[in-house]
Design an enzyme around this catalytic site. Structure first.
Site, PDB file in Angstrom:
ATOM      1  N   GLY A 178       0.840  -1.190   0.000  1.00  0.00           N
ATOM      2  CA  GLY A 178       0.000   0.000   0.000  1.00  0.00           C
ATOM      3  C   GLY A 178       0.874   1.238   0.000  1.00  0.00           C
ATOM      4  O   GLY A 178       1.311   1.712  -1.039  1.00  0.00           O
ATOM      5  N   GLU A 410      -4.406   7.644  -2.679  1.00  0.00           N
ATOM      6  CA  GLU A 410      -3.416   8.480  -3.374  1.00  0.00           C
ATOM      7  C   GLU A 410      -2.235   8.823  -2.456  1.00  0.00           C
ATOM      8  O   GLU A 410      -1.601   9.866  -2.571  1.00  0.00           O
ATOM      9  CB  GLU A 410      -4.052   9.782  -3.906  1.00  0.00           C
ATOM     10  CG  GLU A 410      -5.309   9.589  -4.747  1.00  0.00           C
ATOM     11  CD  GLU A 410      -5.024   8.992  -6.121  1.00  0.00           C
ATOM     12  OE1 GLU A 410      -4.018   8.276  -6.265  1.00  0.00           O
ATOM     13  OE2 GLU A 410      -5.800   9.229  -7.043  1.00  0.00           O
TER      14      GLU A 410
END
Length: 426
Positions: A178, A410
């Protein structure tokens, strides 16, 4: 009302200078009785989204806001409740040139800049944060193909992305990669004139529904330098999708895992060169962070407007909420923070347009600040509504749920702080 119609008509008549794709919509807007020209805005000076915009950008905002009010807002609650992906409405946005906002005109896009894009995404998010956020991701995919793809790839993929005949998904995150994106495991091994992909991507917006998947995969050794970028088309053998995720927000766009099992992809689908993938991903994320931040600004703006109107009519202890100084101060702080967030977002967007060498850190700063502000403003607005804000028949809770994830995706806001601190201490 006549003045509003006249101003709106001038905006629509000027559309061709923004993008030739908008030309066909001129007559549609002007002939529709519930069109852009029937919209009346109630924007106070403290909340004015036009501050700092040039004449063209004001026109762009009005076109996007009017579309949002007419085509998104009336249906956003239903889409959220039913988890409906509004493909037809997204294609209408593509007809307005919003499927390739900052794709070059040579690539068939609108050729607008990042500040223009932030204006568009903010205006659309005042109606539907979730749908707008997907549109921003699709634009990121189209931009990557335009910026880094070769002519054959542009001819094969880009036009259908710009028109949104094909929808695009950005595939970077994995179940165990991630924040540490450079540790991704999805492998792409050469076999003749193909790559054979094996691995899995997680939390992919549009997963299962999009036609084009821009995939970051490992063609080399460990680390960022071993990552490449390839395009995978839906229907390719070996490409499959996980279950549709049940989410707190962002319910008008599907989210699924994207899986590759001996998935053969032509080497001609490689974007850029082998080893360019991580650099491409990070460049794209600079813009993606600004886009998602401006979606938070748009959602927060809608909540401030609703809270303001609620305070004027809701009475307690014999007077309206607007007469209580504590709530006046709360509303003032919401507006101050929102204006600061909008300013930071547009400044970061301008730095991308200028290719400023410090743009990455300013995009991170804008993303951290604006997404935190966006959530806090929505939360404060819900508090002003009291128990009513907690009911699904009031849209405040939808905005709150939709902007919450912006503090995670993001690049988490913790990673944004890391980027900023490293820049300061270098």
């Amino acid at each position: 009302i006549k003045m509003i119609r006249l101003v709106c008509k001038q905006v629509v008549n000027n559309i061709p200078k923004y993008n030739k794709n908008l030309l066909n919509y001129q007559n549609i807007f002007l002939s529709n009785s519930t069109s852009i020209c029937d919209v009346k805005y109630n924007i106070s000076g403290a909340n004015d989204p036009y501050i700092g915009l040039n004449e063209d950008q004001v026109g762009i905002y009005d076109v996007a806001k009017s579309f949002a009010d007419k085509e998104l807002l009336p249906y956003a609650e239903k889409w959220d409740e039913e988890e409906h992906f509004p493909r037809e409405e997204l294609k209408k946005l593509a007809d307005l040139g919003f499927g390739g906002i900052y794709v070059s005109e040579e690539g068939g896009g609108s050729g607008l800049n990042r500040v223009d894009a932030s204006v568009i995404f903010e205006a659309l998010s005042t109606a539907d944060v979730s749908t707008t956020a997907y549109l921003s991701i699709h634009n990121m995919v189209a931009w990557i193909v335009d910026r880094y793809g070769n002519q054959e790839q542009k001819e094969t993929f880009l036009q259908k992305l710009v028109t949104m005949e094909n929808f695009g998904s950005y595939c970077l995150t994995e179940p165990n990669a991630g924040s540490d994106a450079s540790s991704l495991k999805t492998k792409a091994i050469k076999d003749g004139d193909h790559y054979v992909l094996n691995g899995s991507k997680a939390f992919i917006s549009g997963g299962g529904d999009s036609e084009i998947y821009l995939v970051m995969c490992r063609t080399g050794d460990v680390g960022a330098s071993g990552i490449s970028c390839v395009l995978v088309e839906k229907g390719t053998p070996g490409l499959s999708f996980g279950k549709k995720e049940k989410k707190l927000g962002w319910n008008s766009q599907p989210t699924r895992a994207v899986n590759f099992e001996d998935c053969r992809v032509p080497i001609s689908n490689l974007i850029g060169n082998e080893g360019d993938g991580f650099k491409i991903a990070m460049k794209a994320l600079d813009g993606g962070r600004v886009n998602i931040a401006t979606c938070s600004v748009g959602g927060a703006f809608a909540c401030i407007e609703q809270a303001t109107e609620h305070m004027k009519v809701r009475k307690q202890f014999g007077k309206t909420l607007s007469q209580f100084q504590h709530l006046q101060f709360k509303l003032a702080d919401m507006a101050i923070d929102l204006t600061a967030a909008r300013t930071m977002v547009r400044q970061a967007a301008k730095m991308i347009d200028d290719e400023n060498p410090e743009m990455a850190v300013h995009c991170a700063m804008a993303k951290r600040f604006a997404t935190d502000v966006g959530f806090n403003v929505c939360n404060d607005a819900l508090q002003i509504f009291g128990g009513y804000g907690y009911l699904k028949e009031y849209s405040i809770q939808r905005y709150l749920r939709d902007v919450r994830v912006h503090q995670i995706l993001e690049g988490t806001n913790e990673i944004m702080r890391l980027i900023v601190s490293r820049n300061i201490l270098k």
